[in-house]
Every structure is written in C-alpha cells, then in structure tokens.
Scaffold this motif. Structure first.
Motif, short mmCIF file in Angstrom:
data_model
loop_
_atom_site.label_atom_id
_atom_site.label_comp_id
_atom_site.label_asym_id
_atom_site.label_seq_id
_atom_site.Cartn_x
_atom_site.Cartn_y
_atom_site.Cartn_z
N GLN A 156 1.47 21.49 12.18
CA GLN A 156 2.46 22.46 12.64
C GLN A 156 2.89 22.08 14.05
O GLN A 156 2.07 21.67 14.89
CB GLN A 156 1.88 23.87 12.63
N SER A 157 4.18 22.19 14.32
CA SER A 157 4.81 21.88 15.61
C SER A 157 5.08 20.39 15.80
O SER A 157 5.67 20.01 16.83
CB SER A 157 4.01 22.42 16.80
N ASP A 158 4.66 19.53 14.86
CA ASP A 158 5.08 18.13 14.94
C ASP A 158 6.61 18.07 14.91
O ASP A 158 7.26 18.85 14.20
CB ASP A 158 4.52 17.33 13.76
N LYS A 159 7.18 17.12 15.65
CA LYS A 159 8.63 16.93 15.66
C LYS A 159 8.96 15.64 14.92
O LYS A 159 8.42 14.57 15.26
CB LYS A 159 9.13 16.84 17.11
N ILE A 160 9.80 15.74 13.91
CA ILE A 160 10.13 14.57 13.09
C ILE A 160 11.13 13.69 13.83
O ILE A 160 12.18 14.14 14.28
CB ILE A 160 10.71 14.99 11.73
N ILE A 161 10.82 12.40 13.91
CA ILE A 161 11.71 11.40 14.51
C ILE A 161 12.34 10.54 13.42
O ILE A 161 13.53 10.22 13.48
CB ILE A 161 10.92 10.51 15.50
N SER A 162 11.54 10.19 12.43
CA SER A 162 12.04 9.42 11.28
C SER A 162 11.31 9.87 10.03
O SER A 162 10.08 9.98 10.04
CB SER A 162 11.82 7.92 11.50
N TRP A 163 12.08 10.15 8.98
CA TRP A 163 11.50 10.54 7.69
C TRP A 163 11.75 9.41 6.71
O TRP A 163 12.78 9.34 6.08
CB TRP A 163 12.14 11.84 7.19
N ASN A 164 10.81 8.50 6.66
CA ASN A 164 10.94 7.32 5.79
C ASN A 164 12.26 6.58 6.04
O ASN A 164 12.93 6.15 5.10
CB ASN A 164 10.81 7.70 4.32
N GLY A 165 12.64 6.47 7.31
CA GLY A 165 13.85 5.75 7.70
C GLY A 165 15.05 6.63 7.98
O GLY A 165 16.04 6.17 8.54
N VAL A 166 14.99 7.89 7.58
CA VAL A 166 16.10 8.81 7.86
C VAL A 166 15.92 9.37 9.28
O VAL A 166 14.86 9.89 9.62
CB VAL A 166 16.14 9.97 6.85
N THR A 167 16.97 9.26 10.09
CA THR A 167 16.93 9.75 11.46
C THR A 167 18.10 10.70 11.71
O THR A 167 18.92 10.94 10.82
CB THR A 167 17.01 8.58 12.46
N LYS A 168 18.17 11.16 12.92
CA LYS A 168 19.25 12.09 13.29
C LYS A 168 20.63 11.43 13.18
O LYS A 168 21.64 12.11 13.11
CB LYS A 168 19.02 12.58 14.72
#
Length: 211
Positions: free
Chosen positions: A142-154
């Motif tokens: 909990q509270s982790d911030k996603i930077i990359s989801w299996n290569g998907v980024t902002k």
C-alpha cells in the motif's frame, strides 16, 4: 593515521557520496518530468513526417535536457559503484578493528529495469493490497507509486486501458512492476496476475496520482 581515523574518513566519504546520489536523482527526475511534458518526450523524433524540425516544442530545450539526462544516468551509475566500494571498505575496516557492523544503506547490483525507469514519473498509487492476494504475494505494498507497469508508463495516453489489457494477457505469467517506495527508493516487483479467492487477478486497488 589510526584505524579509527581511516574508518571515520570512509564513513564521511560514504555520506558525501549518498548526498551526491540524492542530488543527481532529484535533478534527473526534474529533467525527465520536463521532457515528458513536451510532445517529443524522452526519446521521440525531433523531425516531423516530412523531415523538418518539429514545430510543436522547444527543440533546443529538449536536446539540452536529453543530453543532461544521459550525463546524469552515467554519473549516477558511477557514483553507485563508488558507494558500493566505499561501503565495503567501511565494513572491512570496522571488522578489522573488532567493531560490530552498523546497519547501513547497502546498495546492491541495480536491476537494469530499475536503472532504466528510475527517473520516470510516478503515475499510479497503490491504495490497498488485500491479504493473500497475488499483489500481496509479490511484495507490492500500500502507498507504492507505480512508475512502470510491465513497460506501460505515464507517456502512454490510455495507460489505464493498457494496464488492464496487459494484466489480462499476463494471467499466470510474471510481470515486472517498477515502483517508488516511501519517496526514498525505486524497486522492481515481480507480479503474476492469477485467479485467487478474491475478485480479479491482482487483489489491489490502483488509482491515478492527482496532478
């Protein structure tokens, strides 16, 4: 020079190097965030479809910041190696003096994916992780911030849709998730979406980070 003086110098050097690392990471993040606000992004083409310099962004700024990002990544890699070597020296000298090793921030060999995405902006937050879920088993918190989801980024305009699609395609297969944790570190979490006793394939709630 006494062993105690050498040990003190090594510790001072370690503190200085860690401060340098933190400053580099902050500057790297700032440059990446500025680039990602432009149409060209981190690595988009600088010419349009007809071969002319693109007119939708400040190319001088983009080129300058891309160059700075490349330099900072190289400098950061070098300082991480220096930190590792200095920390080993601190431990060895402490052991030779019969001292007990203190708990310290000990860098490990950095994963190439972590190095690649370190300066990318966080775009999702993990609002909750259910017990005994695939997310919990992976170590996602909990509270982790996603930077990359299996290569998907902002950078992807429809990142939420892409994440849903990729997660479904990767049922029972490992995905690499890069997260920022506690504002202090960037880590890789290996998450395998799968059916479990709860709903969905993950057992966690993700929400967009408010701008």
């Amino acid at each position: 020079m006494s062993d105690e003086a050498v040990e003190e110098n090594a510790r001072d050097r370690l503190k200085r190097l860690m401060k340098e690392r933190d400053a580099m990471e902050a500057e790297l993040k700032e440059n990446v965030e500025m680039l990602m606000q432009t149409p060209a992004g981190l690595d988009g083409p600088l010419k349009d479809a007809e071969g002319f310099p693109r007119a939708d962004c400040d190319l001088h700024m983009v080129t300058r910041r891309r160059g700075r990002v490349a330099c900072l990544r190289n400098d950061l890699k070098a300082v991480m190696e220096d930190i590792k070597a200095t920390l080993e020296a601190v431990h060895e000298e402490g052991a030779a003096a019969g001292e007990q090793k203190e708990d310290a921030e000990e860098p490990t060999e950095e994963d190439p994916l972590v190095e690649r995405y370190r300066a990318y902006p966080e775009f999702l937050v993990v609002d909750s992780v259910l017990p005994d879920s695939p997310a919990a088993e992976s170590g996602l918190r909990q509270s982790d911030k996603i930077i990359s989801w299996n290569g998907v980024t902002k950078q992807q305009p429809d990142f939420m849709g892409m994440i849903a699609s990729i997660t479904a395609r990767y049922e029972n297969k490992a995905m690499n998730i890069i997260v920022g944790r506690g504002g202090l570190s960037v880590q890789k979490v290996v998450l395998t979406p799968k059916k479990w006793s709860g709903r969905g394939l993950l057992g966690c709630v993700l929400n967009k980070i408010k701008e």
